[in-house]
Design a protein around this motif. Structure first.
Motif, short mmCIF file in Angstrom:
data_model
loop_
_atom_site.label_atom_id
_atom_site.label_comp_id
_atom_site.label_asym_id
_atom_site.label_seq_id
_atom_site.Cartn_x
_atom_site.Cartn_y
_atom_site.Cartn_z
N LYS A 25 35.64 -64.54 8.35
CA LYS A 25 36.22 -65.59 7.53
C LYS A 25 37.75 -65.63 7.57
CE LYS A 25 32.33 -65.90 4.42
NZ LYS A 25 31.52 -64.72 4.65
N ARG A 26 38.37 -64.48 7.55
CA ARG A 26 39.85 -64.47 7.56
C ARG A 26 40.40 -64.92 8.91
NH1 ARG A 26 41.44 -62.99 2.69
NH2 ARG A 26 40.16 -61.53 1.53
N LEU A 29 40.00 -68.63 8.97
CA LEU A 29 41.03 -69.30 8.18
C LEU A 29 42.34 -69.42 8.96
CD1 LEU A 29 41.92 -70.54 5.50
CD2 LEU A 29 42.46 -68.22 4.71
N GLU A 33 44.02 -72.96 10.27
CA GLU A 33 45.40 -73.32 9.91
C GLU A 33 46.23 -73.58 11.16
OE1 GLU A 33 46.46 -69.99 7.47
OE2 GLU A 33 45.77 -70.99 5.64
N ILE A 58 39.36 -75.87 5.52
CA ILE A 58 40.22 -74.80 5.00
C ILE A 58 40.00 -74.63 3.50
CG2 ILE A 58 42.62 -74.15 4.54
CD1 ILE A 58 43.27 -75.43 7.32
N VAL A 62 38.57 -71.28 1.71
CA VAL A 62 39.36 -70.56 0.70
C VAL A 62 38.55 -70.40 -0.59
CG1 VAL A 62 41.39 -70.73 -0.78
CG2 VAL A 62 41.61 -71.14 1.66
N LEU A 65 36.07 -67.69 -0.01
CA LEU A 65 36.72 -66.38 -0.02
C LEU A 65 37.07 -65.96 -1.44
CD1 LEU A 65 39.05 -66.67 3.10
CD2 LEU A 65 37.16 -65.06 2.79
N MET A 66 37.48 -66.91 -2.27
CA MET A 66 37.81 -66.60 -3.66
C MET A 66 36.56 -66.18 -4.43
SD MET A 66 40.59 -69.59 -4.44
CE MET A 66 40.64 -69.30 -6.18
#
Length: 78
Positions: A25-26, A29, A33, A58, A62, A65-66
């Motif tokens: 996931k990171r 991201l 971007e 995106i 996010v 992920l949060m």
């Protein structure tokens, strides 16, 4: 990758696809971007739709992920 002299946007698309398929996931991201930045820099009429789609991806990532981030209660066993 983006700052390389022989940068090809297709390679960034491949990196994005691989990150998605392997659930990194990171990395996904960061690659989304970077894709958004390349779309912005080319600024033609068709890129508006691409930019909106990338921004939506995106934002959704996010939020995911949060939701997955450990809270203080999880970290400290409260």
């Amino acid at each position: 990758m983006v700052k390389a002299a022989n940068f090809d946007r297709k390679m960034l698309l491949v990196a994005t696809q691989l990150a998605h398929e392997t659930d990194l996931k990171r990395v996904l991201l960061v690659s989304l971007e970077a894709l958004l930045n390349t779309v912005r820099s080319h600024g033609s009429g068709d890129t508006d739709v691409e930019a909106i789609l990338l921004a939506r991806c995106i934002i959704r990532l996010v939020i995911r992920l949060m939701k997955e981030a450990p809270t203080d209660k999880d970290r400290y066993g409260m």
